[in-house]
Structure formats: C-alpha cells, structure tokens
Scaffold this active site. Structure first.
Site, short mmCIF file in Angstrom:
data_model
loop_
_atom_site.label_atom_id
_atom_site.label_comp_id
_atom_site.label_asym_id
_atom_site.label_seq_id
_atom_site.Cartn_x
_atom_site.Cartn_y
_atom_site.Cartn_z
N ARG A 99 -12.63 24.78 -6.30
CA ARG A 99 -12.88 23.83 -5.21
C ARG A 99 -11.72 23.83 -4.22
O ARG A 99 -11.93 23.75 -3.01
CB ARG A 99 -13.14 22.44 -5.80
CG ARG A 99 -14.49 22.38 -6.52
CD ARG A 99 -14.67 21.21 -7.46
NE ARG A 99 -15.91 21.37 -8.23
CZ ARG A 99 -16.30 20.56 -9.20
NH1 ARG A 99 -15.57 19.51 -9.55
NH2 ARG A 99 -17.43 20.79 -9.84
N ARG A 163 -10.43 34.82 -7.22
CA ARG A 163 -11.45 33.76 -7.28
C ARG A 163 -12.72 34.26 -7.96
O ARG A 163 -13.31 33.58 -8.79
CB ARG A 163 -11.78 33.31 -5.85
CG ARG A 163 -12.84 32.23 -5.74
CD ARG A 163 -13.35 32.11 -4.30
NE ARG A 163 -14.06 33.33 -3.90
CZ ARG A 163 -14.44 33.62 -2.65
NH1 ARG A 163 -14.13 32.80 -1.66
NH2 ARG A 163 -15.09 34.74 -2.39
N SER A 249 12.35 15.19 17.95
CA SER A 249 13.55 14.98 17.16
C SER A 249 13.95 13.51 17.20
O SER A 249 13.73 12.84 18.20
CB SER A 249 14.68 15.84 17.74
OG SER A 249 15.94 15.31 17.42
N LYS A 255 14.73 18.42 22.30
CA LYS A 255 14.36 19.42 21.29
C LYS A 255 12.87 19.40 20.99
O LYS A 255 12.24 18.37 20.95
CB LYS A 255 15.14 19.18 19.98
CG LYS A 255 16.51 19.84 19.96
CD LYS A 255 17.05 19.79 18.55
CE LYS A 255 16.30 20.74 17.64
NZ LYS A 255 16.67 20.50 16.24
N ASN A 257 10.91 20.98 17.86
CA ASN A 257 11.09 21.73 16.62
C ASN A 257 9.85 22.51 16.23
O ASN A 257 8.73 22.04 16.44
CB ASN A 257 11.49 20.77 15.49
CG ASN A 257 12.91 20.26 15.66
OD1 ASN A 257 13.81 21.02 16.02
ND2 ASN A 257 13.10 18.97 15.42
N ARG A 288 -3.63 28.56 -30.10
CA ARG A 288 -3.36 27.70 -28.92
C ARG A 288 -1.91 27.28 -28.96
O ARG A 288 -1.34 27.04 -30.01
CB ARG A 288 -4.29 26.48 -28.91
CG ARG A 288 -5.70 26.89 -28.46
CD ARG A 288 -6.55 25.70 -28.09
NE ARG A 288 -7.15 25.12 -29.28
CZ ARG A 288 -7.13 23.82 -29.57
NH1 ARG A 288 -6.53 22.97 -28.75
NH2 ARG A 288 -7.70 23.38 -30.67
#
Lengths: 363, 363, 363, 363
Positions: A99, A163, A249, A255, A257, A288
């Site tokens: 999922r 998958r 910032s 700035k 970022n 196990r």
C-alpha cells in the site's frame, strides 16, 4: 503506515485466512464470514492492543484475543486457524508495504516524467559539465536531466520488480511445515506472491524491498545534490520553484533555501543505515528468530516513510525546477574565454536513448 | 582481486578501447594492435604505479602514461583515445567483479547443491523446530535444510541477475556525451552490458552488485548460525565435519570449534556496513563525483572478498556437515515426554517444492 | 598494519607474557629469556602462518606452534603459558592500534596547527558565510578556519582519550578467570591499560577506539567538503596547493582536481559503515564469541588505515591551502550590492577562544 | 520524545533566549517576561506547526511566527532575537536528549545494580564457560554477571560523560559569529554546556551522544544474547522471570518466549545503522548544512528511543532473572565426566574488582 494501518493489515490477513480455511473445509463457512466481518480496525482499540503487545514482544497475540471476543463464542475457535503470530505479522507487513508503494511509485514515475521533459526541452541548452566539482567541458543540460531520468528509471524498475516478486504471503504455521494450500488462497486473495517455502527465518524478501528502496533514495539524492549545487549564488544555473514563502529563512529575508533538495538529501542520508540493519538482521535462528526478525518492523516502516518522503520531494523538485539557460550559456562562454571549448558530443542521440528507455519502463 | 588483477583489468580495457577505436576508424589498426599487445600486466610495475596514483587520487593517469611509453612514439597518441580515467576504472572494476564472481557463484551453487542433498536425505529425520531459541514443535531436518537451500537459491538468483544485467561497460568520455558506438564495441569484446547512458555519476550498477552480495552473505549467515547452535554441546544435533586438527583450540584440547560457521558469520557481519557505504556514496556530484565514487573501489573489493570467503566456507560447511539423527530423535522424544507432540506436516511436499526450485535455478 | 606488523605484535605479547610469568615464578627465567629472544618476526614465515590460520579461524595457534619449535624443547612448554588465543590476538590488536595512532595523532595535530594558523592569519579576511549552500551573511575566513580547528581538536581529544584509556591488555585465560597479576605485568611492559576484567566478550574498548576514529574522520570530511566547494571555478575563494602535476586530469589539461579533498572525503565516506560493524559485533556470546569477535580484526585495521589516510591528506590540505582573500572580498562586495551587508560579529573573540583551546589541547 | 516534547523544548529555548537577551540589555525586560510566559506548549497547535514546517524544511520558522502572534505586538519584535533557526533546534534537541537520558541512565544504573547483585550472590555457583558456542571450562556464574556489570558500567560511564560534556547550547546566530555572552546565559539557564564555538556545522556533539548510546545498546545486547542462550530448553541454566502470561505464544501453549532478551536484541540490532547515519552526516557544508544536519533529528530520536527501550528491558531482564544453580552444576559435572575439569580461578577476586568499580561508577 501508522498504527491504524498496521492494525487493519493484520485484520485483513486474519479475514483472508478465515476465508481460505473455509474454502479448504477447515473452518465452517459461517464462522469464516463472522470473522471476516469483524476484521475492521474501527472495532478495535489500537492503543490498548499496542500496550498489551509488549508482554509478548509482538502485537498479534492480543489482537487474536480481541478478535475472538468480537466474533463471539461460536466463531472464536476458528480465528487464526493453524497460523502463528509471524504468519500474520509478516503478511501484514507486506500488505503495508504494497500500500505504501502505490503513492511512492506514482511519485517516482512523475519525477521521471518531469526529468524526461527537462531532457527533451533542453537538448540544445549548453551547460558546463563539472567533474570533481571542477569545471570540465561543455555538455547539454538535457543530457544532465537524462542522467537523472535514467537513475530514477533504473532504480524504480528494480523497486517495481521487488513489489511484484518479493512481497509474499507468509502462512507456514508454527514451524513452517503447514500445507501450502491455505497460503495459496490467502496469497491470491491479498494479491501477494506465493513463496516456495515459508520465509520465517529466510529474510530475502524484506531485504530485497529494502535494497530497492535504498537504491531509489540514492538516485534521488544525486538529483537533489546537483540542484543544490546549481542553486548556489555563484552558480545560479537552476533553482527550486514553488511559490509563496517556501524556503524562507528565520533570520535572513533575502535567502531562499533549496527546501526540496535539502529534504531529499536529509531523507536519503538516513536510508543506508536502515538497509544495513535489514541485512544485519538476516542471521535469524532456526525456525523463527530471537531478535533479528523483531528488528525489521520499525526499520521497514522507516525505509518506506523516508524513501516515500524523498520521492515526493524529488517529484516536486523536478516538476517545478527553474532552469536558467542564459546563465548556463554565460558560464560556458566564460570557460571558452579561458580556452576550454567543446561541443555537445552525442548528447542528442543519448537523450533519445534515455527517453526511449523511459517510455518502455515498467510501472 | 589484488593490485595485479586490477592492473590487468585496466589494461584489458585500454586494449579493448584501442581495438574498438580502430574498428570505428578513429585509430590506425597498427596502433591499436601495438597498444593491445602492450597491455600485459607483466610489463608494468604495479607498485610504482600505485605510488604515482596518489597524486591524482586515481591510478589511471600514471598507467596511461606508462602505457604510452611502452607502446612507443607512434602508437602513443592513440592510447586511451577519447576516454576519461573513470571510463577505464569503472569498466575495470566491472571486469574484476565478473572474474571474482566465477568462483563465488560456483561455491554458492555447490553450497545449494549440498543443502539440496541434505533436504532430500533427511525427509524423515525428525528434529525439534525452535522459535525464539525455544523448543517449539517437531519438524523434519530435511525441511530445515530446504529452508537453507531456498535462502541460498533466492539470493544467488539475484546475484546472477546482477552479474548479467548490472556489470556494464563505461565509455562516456570526460563529461559522458561520447558517441556510444565505441562503448558498444568495448562492451561486446569484454562481455559486459552496454548501458543506456554513461553511469559516471549514476551508481545504480555498483549498488545492485553490492546489494546482491549483501543478501547472499546474509542467507549464508543464517545457515552458519543454525549450525553453530546445533553444534552446542547441550544440543549436539549436527556439527562441522572436516578432519585433522581443524577447529582445535590453543588452550583446550577437548574443544572442537565450529570454524566454518564462525568464519561465515565473521565475514557476513562485515558486509552490511559495506553495502551501506555503497548506498551512501550514491549522491555523486554533477558529471563525476568528488569523493563518493572514490569511496566505492575498496568497498567493492571488500564486498567481493568477504562474500566470496563466506561462500567458500559455507560450501565446505554444508558439504561436510555431520548430522546426528539419533540425537535429533531423542530430543523430539523428550519434548513428547513433556507433552508436546506433532508430526512432520507438509514437510515432504515442501521439500519437493524446494528441490524443484533448486533444479530450475539460474547459474 | 600489514601482516608483518601483526605478527610482530603477537610475538611482542608472547614475549611480555613469558617475562611476566617468570616474574610471577610461573616460568623459569631462562625459558622466558629464550622465548623473548625468539619473538622476532624475521624468524617466522608470515605467509605460511597466515595460510595455517584458516583451519583455526585465527592465527595464534600456528604461531604458538612455530614459536615452540623456534625456542627448542626446553622452553617450549612455557610458551603461551596459561593464555588463550584471544588473549594474544586482542592484546596484539591493541598494540597495532597504538602504533598506528602515533603518525595519525601527529598528522591530526599538524592539521589542527595549520587550521590554527589560518584562523589567526585571516581574522580580518571577510568571506561570504553560506548556509544550505546559499549565500547568507559575511563572516571572517579566520572564524571558518577556527571552526575546522575546533572540529579537529574535539575529535582528536576524544581519540587521545581512547588511546590512553581504552587500549588495554587482554590476559584472562581460556574463560577469563585467570589471576590478574600476570596481566598487570604484561600491561606495564607493553604500555597498555589494565582492565578491571578480561574483555573477551565485552567489546567496549575496540568500539571506543572505532567511534573516536569515526568522529575524527567526520570532522576532517567537513573541512574537505568546504575546500572542495571553495575550489569550484565559480567560487574560487580557496584551492588546494601542492605543486607539480598534482591533481591533473587524464582528459582535460586545464583541470586541476582537488585531490586531497577528494581523498579525505573518499576515506571518510567508508568509515561510518565500519563503525556500525564494530557496534553490530558487540552481542558476543558467553565467554568468547562465535563470529562477532572475528569480524572485528579486519574492520579495525580498515578503520585505522582509512582514518589515518584521511588525516594525512587533511594535514597536507590544510598546510598547503591557498586562500584568495581578494576573491572572498569581491563576493562579499557583490552580496552588499544585492543589499545584504553585515560585519564580522564576535569573530575575533571567537577565534581567540578557539586558539586558546588549541594551545591547551591534549596530544 | 514526541512532538509535544520537542515543541516544549523549542519554547524553552526561546524563553531562555529572551531572558538572556534582557539580562544583556538587548531586549526590554517586560518583553522578555511576556515571551517567557507565552512559551507553553499547551498554547500552540503542534500538528499545525508540524504541517507548516514542511515549507521551510524545519519547524522553527512557523513556531517563531506563532509565538510572535501569541505574545502580542509589543513583544513580537523581540522574539527569537539575533538567533537563527538552527540555534533553537539544536539547543532543543540537546534538551530533549537530556530529558530522555534521565530514565535511561536510571534504568541502566538499575540494570548494573541487578548485575552486581547477581555477581555477588553467585560467587560459588559453578557454570560451564562457553567459547565459540562450545563448552570450554568451568567458571562461576558470578563472574559472568560481573562481566555483564562491567560492560554496562563502562558504557554507562561514557554516556554520563557525553551527557555532562557534549550536550551544549547552540547560539551562534545566522553564520555563527554572534557574541557568546547570550549563549553563556542560555547555557546556564538550561543547564547545558557552553561550547567554544557555535557547532552548526561541527557535529562532534550529537555524534558523541550517538556513539555512547550505541555502545550501551551493544553492551546490553551481549547480556540479552547470553540469557537467550541460557534459556534454550537444552541448556536451561537461567530464564527470564516476570509472571503472568508474559512470553506466551499464539500457537504453542507450552512455550515461554524470552521476551525481554528478544526485545533488547531487536532494539540493539537497529542502533548501529543509526550511529553510522550520524557519522555519515558529519560532512556538513560551510556555515550550515544542506541535508546532513536535517538527517540528524529523527535519527537522534530513534537512537534515544531504541536505546532507552533496550535499557528498560535489560533492567527488567536482570532484575527478574531466574538462575538455576542446580542445572549449572549438573552441566559442569557432565563436563567433568567427559574429562574436562577446572576450578573457579581468580573468579572471586575478579568479582570484587568489578563490584568496586560498580560502587565508584558515575551516575
């Protein structure tokens, strides 16, 4: 991938098990129906089950007990028929992974699509190729983007393969010698692979998933690092898009970022250690394990979460990337002034190869 | 995988490159022949080249220089034609890996074969199945061995796939935009895969090899841990064979140490950190990296060496394993006396499934 | 740290053990003298011992046997008196580490000294401070170098502490209950710490060394990454010195690669996975481990070798660094033109603090 | 260590900063008081702040904004005075760590105490010493417990040292050159260490904490593995206490799983990869990093959580351990029948040494 999702996945396994047992004639049909009807997470107290789990070092025992109470006296003996805790938890972990991979694969495919568009659009955009962080020779920005594309495609293909082949049902019973017919039915119902043998102590499957996630995260980190380097003020050849206050910032208003790049790198930096944990946990004892298996659960969740987050950020990064062909050309021109010239080589043909691979890629 | 093997692999790449360039009309045929003839490690001083390598942080530059001296003035300009150092080193690393995989795959296949024989021979050998290091229910020792078999087969299959799809030629030139026709010819000559694009900074291929080695080492560690547990004095259900003084102790004459198991576990314990290193190195800058790539070489060698060693020990371990069915039966009987009984379940059918998968496995 | 160094270290332990036993009256003085005199690596065939080691999964047993042959019949029974293999190998590993730390600590101290000189010399050299790879505000290059200095000093101090407290003798005998008086004498002779108990299966000491090496490598990688970023053509504020052809490229004559930075980063990238291996190996069984201990030897060698190499490169990098104050100033001026100004803050005072800490640092 | 704890820690930093700035005359006292009064997590919406954090790749910016709203117009400009986001987050991370260490150190000390009691009580309890999982020679169970004790004490001492020297305030301002006087006051108020320099990109401190946690987890895993091996049915010399249904199995009523041992091992298996992540993140760029720093937060939380959990389980394990001296003696007798005899050596004296070290240990 929160507690609720895990709880529902475990209940989905118990429901599928009950139905499979009914089909095999091991459990009355009405009991199976009652069990399946009861397997709704909303009917259980996830927090209470979590607390009760500690006494057993795993959550299945209190869940089975609670489920028996919910289904009532008649169906109760048929709950969890012939299964062992690890059957349920391993199968549930595979469901949770499958999922979680839905949005992850979608984001990775979209990131690849964005890289493909950049590759196609910037066939003629010259840019300074850089090696060992030094300016080397000109190339095309399109080929750079094609390189990002192939990195994503190759790791995504491996993840899609994991998958489709590694996510398997677990239904071996206490010591792994249960007749495989019930497991076959559970696998079919849940859309999971049927393994040759129970894999209680053979952890190839979770490790295959982990390695595929690790490689994808690494390929995305390469893209993010390139963009962060491009976005340096002195280079300025590309920068992250995304409007509003994104990347602001707290101390410096000027700035902006590279938030997406930084987030991809931060997530990807955390992934290799987690893959190592999954590998280190493989030496599991006998039928196990005493510790190795239990180390996997949280690690796999973190791997899915961090790689998923890196993928979502990388998609945004690539879809919104702002490229500055003028500045790229100016830097190439400056390199030429310093006596270093060069053409685009086979850049165009190589971009075609990459786009071809992209269009043929599995999803 | 010593220095000499690396040197020869790099020379093999230069030779293949020269011949490919001749076929493409880029280099005179006589020059190519002269270069190819000179590419013999015995004609070079590996130690001196190693020392010279430090100044460039890689060994290719001094090698190319030495090769130019050996081939003489006429052919010298055609040595290393159009290539960059990383082309040679990456392709050589893939050759080294492919060569190292020959005995490794052979040993892993032999280990699988030995496990298959144990599975078949011990279908009726009852043994106590153990979970969380506690005695659980009876099973067959054959099914246990089948579990080892499938762990080895599944990881070996992934390694064989990595060998056949990930080991690629690298021939992109300084910034990766070289015409792929030369690379195609080099790939064909050296028996390597041809990539879509140069992978100078897209490290999916070395990572795929590393992950496959890591999983195999983990699967072998599981076998070794089981045998070490079996060999405990109080259990004594199986022990390592191998005659002579093998496993002796410097201080205790009565002890016989499980040398092969210990060696497998020791090697496998070192592998996960190395896989993490390969993953962490993936965020490589622009066209070629400043540090990440250079971190791969020694790591890949260690991965091949340690996994190769673990595989050789595991083969020996499985081929010479001494099983004690009497003791296994006695422990099952004791469990029955304590009130815990059980049959072999679908053990026989499951062993058949495992043997079928074994016979169909790729090599 | 080659085979010869290990062999001599093991012989040094056997010699010290013999003398200690003589002092305790456990071994005749003449036998001890004969043993000590024989403990010279030149008298043994390291390669043959290495091959013989495989049968025991450790090299001590064939070495003891060879030593007994060399010392002759009379002294032979007194060789390895009361010791177990792990006593010799652990103590030898500590000797090897201590010897490897001599140049490593010297190089790190020299690197710190070079950083201190840069900090002091560049108090007034303005440079653009950069955060998240974006230009932020001005600072001084001296403070930057002081930051490098403190990173090295703090990790070097931890390494010096590990050297002085963690490198201990091991002399517990087969199951660790040997009278500690012999161990005390061996520790004194070899200059190692005396532990409270034998640490055969308590691996705090090798882990402490590993963690200290890991932190130093990380601190050096920070310096190297900064220099590699400074050395980018578009920034060009500092670059690696070192004359001659250093840093040349096989394909591009105009390039000068940051060889030292790249080498530091490459080494440091390989260290975290090795530290993880040392930690993962700590869960060692009972009196002596079946695999975990054996995983440490090669890992510790790699840690010392890689961190040692990173330190030597970092020393060279810092001692030869070429700073371009003009260019730094120009970039600050450009930032001011874009409206971003700022002073040096408390840079000067902070540099003084760092230099004070440097002068008081342990070595 | 949940979101609420982080939120409160960040607010504690903002409060301490405001007060420190007032004391330095940088902020009016009333504004500081208003800010400090507002710094109560109950007044903020942790979930909303968490979501807003994504746009900045860190939570401080939305928090400062929310805090400015809460304190009102007059005090608003004085919120977060002179600080940068990393100042607040790093200091908060140190507060979170210090708080998490309180129960962790208490549990580790209690585990050590329990091991000390076992060592003292079982001085005369003979047990088979086991090496490489083989029976070797007799020793005392008391000495075994003393070995566990010293492993815990030595790693706990390192953790206590990290707590007292590595947990530092961060108050360097945007590029690290802020006058240290404010930081000194904040450090004093919050009980944190004052660093020589801002450590925005010098990550020695978080790494020191991580390494200390890693070593403690490893020492506990050794105890847990020994107990799990003791608890095997065929050995049965010790087992986990704890009454009720603890350790029950979903499929096998007769089984009693070693839940605490398994939980310790599971947690400890996950720690080495996380320590490697912290080390790998150290190569942080210039004044503040683009990804490496951001990778630390979640990793440090996981390290504290997993090591804390391992410590709590180990305490319970040791406090409730059920030892079976009869069975230990029987196994020693059986070994003697097989011709292997031996005494307790210096076990008693060694236990005294361990207990002395225990009583002198720092907390």
């Amino acid at each position: 991938m929160d507690d609720r999702a895990w709880l529902q996945a475990m209940l989905d396994v118990e429901a599928a098990l009950a139905r499979a047992c009914a089909s095999e004639g091991l459990v009355p049909r009405e009991a199976a129906d009652a069990i399946a009807a009861a397997c709704d997470a909303a009917r259980f107290d996830a927090a209470a089950l979590g607390q009760a789990a500690a006494a057993f070092a795993l959550p299945v025992i209190p869940l089975v007990r609670a489920l028996r109470e919910v289904v009532g006296e008649q169906a109760a003996p048929y709950v969890h028929h012939g299964a062992t805790s690890q059957d349920v938890l391993d199968t549930a972990a595979m469901l949770v992974a499958r999922r979680a991979l839905v949005p992850l694969v979608e984001d990775a495919a979209a990131a690849a699509g964005a890289a493909a568009r950049l590759a196609d659009a910037h066939r003629a955009t010259v840019v300074v190729g850089r090696t060992l962080l030094q300016r080397a020779l000109p190339t095309s920005f399109g080929l750079k983007a094609a390189g990002w594309l192939i990195g994503i495609e190759e790791t995504l293909a491996a993840l899609v393969a994991a998958r489709d082949t590694a996510l398997a049902v677990q239904m071996g019973g206490p010591v792994g010698h249960r007749d495989p017919s019930v497991g076959e039915r559970v696998a079919a119902e849940l859309g999971l692979v049927e393994p040759v043998l129970a894999w209680h102590a053979n952890r190839v499957r979770p490790v295959a998933l982990a390695a595929a996630l690790g490689a994808l995260a690494g390929a995305l980190a390469k893209v993010a690092r390139d963009v962060a380097l491009f976005a340096q003020g002195e280079v300025g050849e590309a920068r992250e898009g995304g409007g509003g206050e994104r990347g602001g910032s707290s101390a410096m208003a000027h700035k902006r970022n590279p938030v997406a790049s930084v987030s991809v790198i931060a997530c990807a930096t955390r992934v290799p250690g987690l893959v190592a944990t999954m590998l280190a946990a493989m030496a599991q004892e006998h039928e196990r394990a005493a510790g190795g298996w239990q180390a996997e659960w949280g690690t796999q969740v973190e791997l899915l979460r961090l790689t998923g987050s890196a993928t979502a950020w990388a998609r945004e990064l690539l879809e919104q990337l702002e490229v500055d062909p003028e500045r790229m050309r100016a830097h190439v021109a400056q390199l030429a002034e310093e006596g270093v010239e060069g053409g685009l080589g086979a850049s165009d043909e190589l971009i075609d190869r990459a786009l071809l691979a992209h269009r043929a890629a599995p999803r």
